[in-house]
Write an enzyme that holds these catalytic residues in place. Structure first.
Site, PDB file in Angstrom:
ATOM      1  N   CYS A  85       7.090  23.450 -33.382  1.00 39.79           N
ATOM      2  CA  CYS A  85       8.174  22.765 -32.667  1.00 39.79           C
ATOM      3  C   CYS A  85       8.063  23.166 -31.191  1.00 39.79           C
ATOM      4  CB  CYS A  85       9.514  23.214 -33.245  1.00 39.79           C
ATOM      5  SG  CYS A  85      10.950  22.579 -32.373  1.00 39.79           S
ATOM      6  N   CYS A 196       6.181  16.567 -28.463  1.00 43.20           N
ATOM      7  CA  CYS A 196       7.152  16.845 -29.531  1.00 43.20           C
ATOM      8  C   CYS A 196       6.423  16.527 -30.826  1.00 43.20           C
ATOM      9  CB  CYS A 196       8.379  15.956 -29.375  1.00 43.20           C
ATOM     10  SG  CYS A 196       9.460  15.978 -30.831  1.00 43.20           S
ATOM     11  N   THR A 197       6.530  17.420 -31.794  1.00 41.00           N
ATOM     12  CA  THR A 197       5.705  17.263 -33.002  1.00 41.00           C
ATOM     13  C   THR A 197       6.148  16.092 -33.885  1.00 41.00           C
ATOM     14  OG1 THR A 197       7.067  18.955 -34.082  1.00 41.00           O
ATOM     15  CG2 THR A 197       5.002  19.681 -33.068  1.00 41.00           C
TER      16      THR A 197
HETATM   17  N1  DGL Z   1       9.758  18.533 -33.229  1.00 42.31           N
HETATM   18  C1  DGL Z   1      10.386  19.268 -32.211  1.00 42.31           C
HETATM   19  C2  DGL Z   1       9.491  19.489 -30.997  1.00 42.31           C
HETATM   20  O1  DGL Z   1       8.294  19.511 -31.121  1.00 42.31           O
HETATM   21  C3  DGL Z   1      11.762  18.978 -31.754  1.00 42.31           C
HETATM   22  C4  DGL Z   1      12.552  17.878 -32.276  1.00 42.31           C
HETATM   23  C5  DGL Z   1      14.030  18.103 -32.140  1.00 42.31           C
HETATM   24  O2  DGL Z   1      14.610  17.789 -31.109  1.00 42.31           O
HETATM   25  O3  DGL Z   1      14.569  18.622 -33.105  1.00 42.31           O
HETATM   26  O4  DGL Z   1       9.969  19.686 -29.915  1.00 42.31           O
END
Ligand code: DGL
Length: 267
Positions: A85, A196-197
């Site tokens: 994340c 963002c993943t």
């Molecule tokens: N998947 C997360 C990232 O890579 C964040 C997503 C979220 O905002 O929860 O930042």
């Protein structure tokens, strides 16, 4: 009374799982790369969908959640932690490393470096959560690598929720992508960094909006390679048949079905 302590031998430590964590389902895009590079490992994936999205939460809450999860993973015996994340990495990775100096802790970061290496004087759009783009870690990345290119920050908070609902393509997804990225397309960027993943799962929708010219980068492969290198240096790479166990803080079986689907679809 004499106290005793169980010290796992190296061979047993190799068999301990690698914990992979995200605010929700996005980190599965990283888990896919991890499994591809290290198919013999035992992965424990935890998605905190009950608290997603992290990207629009206050710093203190993201920090608290991330540290709390990491504590549990290590107490349960994880041999390494992959923070899949970007948002949690930008908020808490330094503190996690201070709290657990002897542990292998890898945090994904926006793939700015490879994008700049490909386009040293180019226009690079970084799609990420507002927190990732606001934090010091992001500024450091840009200062370290970008000297002659133009970096455009493109916060896209609502795209996270699309993925959490499994809406990966079609009109709704494309409209949402266009709303965020539309103003960055004139002139067309050379590269788009998915910081963002969750966003790799929207790659088809993003392609439909930006066309075939911009090259799209994400940090999953770099994170998997770095995890493999760290485990190898520590003598902790496992051999044999691997496994993936997925858990989610949302107590709804649908979220686990969607997780399994995301692990397998072609992106
Ligand atoms: N998947 C997360 C990232 O890579 C964040 C997503 C979220 O905002 O929860 O930042």
């Amino acid at each position: 009374m004499r106290k005793s302590m169980l010290i796992p031998m190296q061979a047993e430590r190799r068999d301990q799982p690698i914990a992979v964590f995200d605010s929700g389902l996005g980190g599965i895009s990283v888990l896919r790369a991890l499994v591809r590079y290290m198919p013999a490992e035992r992965f424990y994936y935890f998605g905190d969908s009950a608290n997603a999205p992290y990207g629009s939460k206050p710093f203190s809450q993201i920090r608290h959640l991330t540290i709390q999860h990491a504590k549990r993973f290590f107490e349960e015996g994880a041999k390494a932690l992959v923070v899949a994340c970007n948002t949690a990495t930008s908020v808490a990775i330094d503190e996690l490393r201070q709290l657990y100096p002897d542990r292998i802790i890898i945090g994904i970061e926006p793939a700015i470096k490879p994008a700049i290496e490909n386009f040293p004087k180019g226009k690079i759009v970084v799609m990420a959560t507002p927190t990732t783009l606001r934090e010091r870690k992001f500024e450091e990345l840009v200062t370290n690598y970008a000297n002659r290119c133009e970096i455009i920050k493109c916060p896209c908070p609502a795209l996270v929720e699309l993925v959490e609902r499994g809406e990966l393509c079609g009109e709704t997804a494309e409209k949402a992508v266009l709303e965020y990225v539309g103003s960055c397309l004139e002139p067309l960027p050379d590269a788009i960094v998915l910081g963002c993943t969750h966003f790799p799962f929207l790659k088809n929708a993003i392609r439909c909006v930006v066309g075939s010219t911009p090259k799209i980068f994400d940090g999953a492969e770099g994170t998997a390679l770095q995890t493999q290198r760290r485990l190898s240096e520590a003598g902790l790479l496992r051999e044999g048949i691997g496994e993936v166990r997925i858990e989610n803080s949302l107590k709804d079986p649908a979220i686990l079905n969607l997780s399994a689907k995301l692990l397998q679809i072609t992106i």
